[in-house]
Design a protein around this motif. Structure first.
Motif, mmCIF file in Angstrom:
data_model
loop_
_atom_site.group_PDB
_atom_site.id
_atom_site.type_symbol
_atom_site.label_atom_id
_atom_site.label_comp_id
_atom_site.label_asym_id
_atom_site.label_seq_id
_atom_site.Cartn_x
_atom_site.Cartn_y
_atom_site.Cartn_z
ATOM 1 N N ASP A 51 0.863 -1.179 0.000
ATOM 2 C CA ASP A 51 0.000 0.000 0.000
ATOM 3 C C ASP A 51 0.901 1.231 0.000
ATOM 4 N N TYR A 52 0.875 1.991 -1.096
ATOM 5 C CA TYR A 52 1.756 3.157 -1.250
ATOM 6 C C TYR A 52 1.042 4.424 -0.785
ATOM 7 N N PHE A 53 1.831 5.329 -0.191
ATOM 8 C CA PHE A 53 1.330 6.616 0.291
ATOM 9 C C PHE A 53 2.324 7.706 -0.090
ATOM 10 N N ILE A 54 1.805 8.922 -0.188
ATOM 11 C CA ILE A 54 2.661 10.102 -0.283
ATOM 12 C C ILE A 54 2.649 10.758 1.084
ATOM 13 N N ALA A 55 3.837 10.934 1.641
ATOM 14 C CA ALA A 55 3.952 11.455 3.005
ATOM 15 C C ALA A 55 4.826 12.690 3.029
ATOM 16 N N LEU A 56 4.659 13.472 4.056
ATOM 17 C CA LEU A 56 5.422 14.708 4.232
ATOM 18 C C LEU A 56 6.238 14.576 5.507
ATOM 19 N N SER A 57 7.569 14.759 5.390
ATOM 20 C CA SER A 57 8.436 14.647 6.553
ATOM 21 C C SER A 57 8.382 15.924 7.380
ATOM 22 N N SER A 58 9.050 15.895 8.529
ATOM 23 C CA SER A 58 9.059 17.068 9.409
ATOM 24 C C SER A 58 9.808 18.243 8.784
ATOM 25 N N THR A 59 10.698 17.975 7.831
ATOM 26 C CA THR A 59 11.453 19.048 7.162
ATOM 27 C C THR A 59 10.767 19.526 5.885
ATOM 28 N N GLY A 60 9.613 18.948 5.552
ATOM 29 C CA GLY A 60 8.886 19.374 4.357
ATOM 30 C C GLY A 60 9.189 18.550 3.116
ATOM 31 N N GLN A 61 9.973 17.502 3.244
ATOM 32 C CA GLN A 61 10.308 16.644 2.099
ATOM 33 C C GLN A 61 9.161 15.682 1.816
ATOM 34 N N ARG A 62 8.743 15.609 0.524
ATOM 35 C CA ARG A 62 7.688 14.689 0.130
ATOM 36 C C ARG A 62 8.304 13.326 -0.147
ATOM 37 N N LEU A 63 7.793 12.300 0.520
ATOM 38 C CA LEU A 63 8.333 10.945 0.418
ATOM 39 C C LEU A 63 7.294 10.029 -0.218
ATOM 40 N N TRP A 64 7.793 9.010 -0.856
ATOM 41 C CA TRP A 64 6.925 7.951 -1.384
ATOM 42 C C TRP A 64 7.173 6.722 -0.532
ATOM 43 N N ILE A 65 6.223 6.370 0.293
ATOM 44 C CA ILE A 65 6.414 5.291 1.258
ATOM 45 C C ILE A 65 5.361 4.211 0.990
ATOM 46 N N PHE A 66 5.628 3.025 1.542
ATOM 47 C CA PHE A 66 4.641 1.957 1.414
ATOM 48 C C PHE A 66 4.649 1.075 2.659
ATOM 49 N N ARG A 67 3.542 0.372 2.834
ATOM 50 C CA ARG A 67 3.386 -0.595 3.926
ATOM 51 C C ARG A 67 3.186 -1.969 3.294
ATOM 52 N N ASP A 68 4.039 -2.926 3.687
ATOM 53 C CA ASP A 68 3.930 -4.259 3.098
ATOM 54 C C ASP A 68 2.876 -5.081 3.819
ATOM 55 N N HIS A 69 2.723 -6.327 3.420
ATOM 56 C CA HIS A 69 1.674 -7.169 3.983
ATOM 57 C C HIS A 69 1.947 -7.553 5.432
ATOM 58 N N GLN A 70 3.148 -7.271 5.961
ATOM 59 C CA GLN A 70 3.480 -7.537 7.355
ATOM 60 C C GLN A 70 3.416 -6.259 8.196
ATOM 61 N N ALA A 71 2.853 -5.208 7.592
ATOM 62 C CA ALA A 71 2.675 -3.914 8.272
ATOM 63 C C ALA A 71 3.996 -3.223 8.570
ATOM 64 N N HIS A 72 5.045 -3.497 7.795
ATOM 65 C CA HIS A 72 6.312 -2.799 7.920
ATOM 66 C C HIS A 72 6.332 -1.640 6.921
ATOM 67 N N TRP A 73 6.908 -0.515 7.377
ATOM 68 C CA TRP A 73 6.910 0.702 6.546
ATOM 69 C C TRP A 73 8.302 0.915 5.938
ATOM 70 N N PHE A 74 8.310 1.361 4.658
ATOM 71 C CA PHE A 74 9.562 1.591 3.925
ATOM 72 C C PHE A 74 9.456 2.868 3.108
ATOM 73 N N VAL A 75 10.601 3.459 2.868
ATOM 74 C CA VAL A 75 10.707 4.608 1.940
ATOM 75 C C VAL A 75 11.213 4.072 0.591
ATOM 76 N N HIS A 76 10.464 4.407 -0.482
ATOM 77 C CA HIS A 76 10.836 3.897 -1.819
ATOM 78 C C HIS A 76 11.364 5.002 -2.739
ATOM 79 N N GLY A 77 11.013 6.264 -2.488
ATOM 80 C CA GLY A 77 11.481 7.336 -3.367
ATOM 81 C C GLY A 77 11.208 8.706 -2.805
ATOM 82 N N TYR A 78 11.730 9.721 -3.527
ATOM 83 C CA TYR A 78 11.584 11.106 -3.116
ATOM 84 C C TYR A 78 11.054 11.916 -4.305
ATOM 85 N N PHE A 79 10.155 12.833 -3.970
ATOM 86 C CA PHE A 79 9.656 13.752 -4.994
ATOM 87 C C PHE A 79 10.580 14.962 -5.084
ATOM 88 N N SER A 80 10.800 15.443 -6.306
ATOM 89 C CA SER A 80 11.691 16.582 -6.477
ATOM 90 C C SER A 80 10.971 17.876 -6.132
#
Length: 468
Positions: A439-468
């Protein structure tokens, strides 16, 4: 029916002078060792008294500094096919009479050029651009036009009656009669075709075979001999034996310039392009050396190809001296012209293609890879790397919800983020060993960086990419 015939009496010699001769004014002769006979003579050698049909000893007695070129019917046939490729642009019904003749059927051409004179003017323009010496004539058949051209008529007759009238005064030595048949006619006091035509065919049949009777009928235009018409091949091949051995690969460029230009002319005439040229070097004391020159994209510009070949020759290490070479263009694609607006960035695309060709020439095909967009929802496999033009890639740009910067391997999410978009579920790949359920999400970090993150079927969270 009317035919135009062009005879090239010094095809190999003229080709040698144009492409290989160091001194254009040297005494050059094409010599047949098997029959000890000089077949073709340059202007300088002719001025010294050397003529066709002489033996080598007699020619050397007249001029001791002669450059001999061994006769090769293969070279002449190769050049004849290149000439036919050029003439095929202006005429379709072409017949090759190897190794020195080309015949063109004039009847269908009149409808396109409105008159024979218009076509003949264009015909001379094409041949004169090659700088080859030739004789020409027209006639009611290929055989008649050939005899008149061999006799040096250099005339296009407006009617077959005029051609037949001119044919009667031609000597028998210009016909396709065998030497034995010419001697037989000579003993009978017959030395021109007029005298032969006056003999009844019944009398000719008593002394000669049926082949000669068929030839006489063809000369008059009464017997059409079936001949295969010329059709351009889908590949280009050029072979050359060098006049001397080369130990420096860069000196080969002088001999490659003309063949590359002829190859590109062939591609243009057939509306083709290519992204690779194959060069085979014939070495003195080593096996053949194969060299492939690749471009960044299919093209048919001689200047660009010569630039890439120069880079390739600079990197080439020879194991022995070069005696000859063969240039081949076997992998072609149809050229599709693009209709672009005035401000299209076509020059940038050309520069990109030339850069790719330069990298391939300097580094080799195995050292250059390019990213390709593929049809796959898994972003790990969405962009793959492969050899340039190694496969048909799908030109698909990422959607606006996917980042431009992807991590090589997804990293565990270790910072606090705020989800601003999602989820977007991707569950696919069950047919191979790379099945994913995320399950992919677009998230915003505390510094304002837009991240592309996902949650796998074991409910673990990962960062997959960064928006420019």
């Amino acid at each position: 029916m009317q035919w135009l015939y062009a005879h090239f009496p010094s095809l190999q010699l003229d080709h040698f002078v144009l492409e290989q001769a160091e001194d254009k004014q040297a005494a050059l002769v094409v010599f047949c060792p098997q029959h000890n006979e000089i077949l073709q003579v340059s202007q300088c050698a002719s001025t010294a008294g050397i003529k066709r049909g002489m033996g080598l000893a007699q020619a050397c007695a007249l001029l001791n500094r002669i450059q001999l070129i061994p006769y090769s019917a293969e070279v002449e046939c190769q050049q004849l096919h290149l000439l036919a490729n050029q003439l095929y642009r202006i005429a379709s019904d072409i017949v090759l009479l190897e190794p020195q003749g080309i015949a063109i059927k004039l009847d269908p051409i009149i409808h396109y050029y409105h008159s024979v004179d218009n076509f003949v003017a264009l015909f001379h323009h094409v041949l004169q651009s090659t700088a080859l010496r030739y004789h020409f004539a027209s006639g009611p058949s290929v055989e008649a036009a050939q005899v008149l051209a061999l006799a040096g008529a250099d005339t296009v007759y407006h009617s077959n009656a005029q051609a037949l009238l001119a044919l009667q005064s031609v000597s028998l030595k210009y016909t396709q009669f065998t030497s034995k048949q010419v001697s037989q006619f000579d003993r009978m006091g017959i030395r021109t075709l007029q005298a032969v035509f006056q003999i009844p065919l019944e009398e000719v049949g008593k002394r000669f075979d049926n082949a000669l009777i068929s030839y006489l009928l063809a000369l008059k235009g009464n017997n059409a001999v079936p001949r295969a018409t010329f059709h351009p091949k889908q590949h280009f091949r050029y072979q050359c034996e060098l006049p001397y051995e080369l130990e420096d690969s860069m000196k080969l460029l002088r001999f490659l310039t003309q063949p590359v230009e002829q190859c590109c002319e062939y591609l243009v005439s057939q509306n083709l392009t290519t992204d690779s040229l194959q060069l085979t070097l014939h070495l003195a004391d080593s096996p053949k050396q194969h060299v492939e020159v690749r471009a960044g994209a299919p093209m048919h510009n001689a200047k660009d190809w010569l630039s890439l070949i120069t880079l390739k020759l600079e990197q080439l290490a020879l194991t022995s001296a070069i005696r000859g070479f063969q240039l081949r263009c076997e992998h072609t694609v149809v050229f599709h012209a693009t209709s672009e607006h005035l401000f299209a960035e076509r020059f940038n695309q050309h520069a990109e293609n030339m850069l790719m060709g330069t990298l391939l020439a300097k580094l080799g095909s195995d050292a250059v890879i390019t990213p390709r967009v593929c049809h796959d929802h898994r972003q790990d496999l969405h962009i793959r790397h492969g050899l340039p033009h190694s496969g048909a890639a799908c030109e698909q740009l990422p959607s606006g919800q996917h980042p431009c910067w992807l991590l090589i391997e997804p990293q565990p999410l270790s910072t606090q983020t705020k989800i601003v978009y999602g989820p977007e579920r991707i569950q696919t790949g069950w047919w191979d060993d790379s099945a994913v359920k995320r399950d992919y999400f677009i998230a915003l970090s505390s510094t304002g960086q837009r991240l592309w993150i996902f949650r796998d079927h074991q409910a673990h969270w990962f960062v997959h990419g960064y928006f420019s």
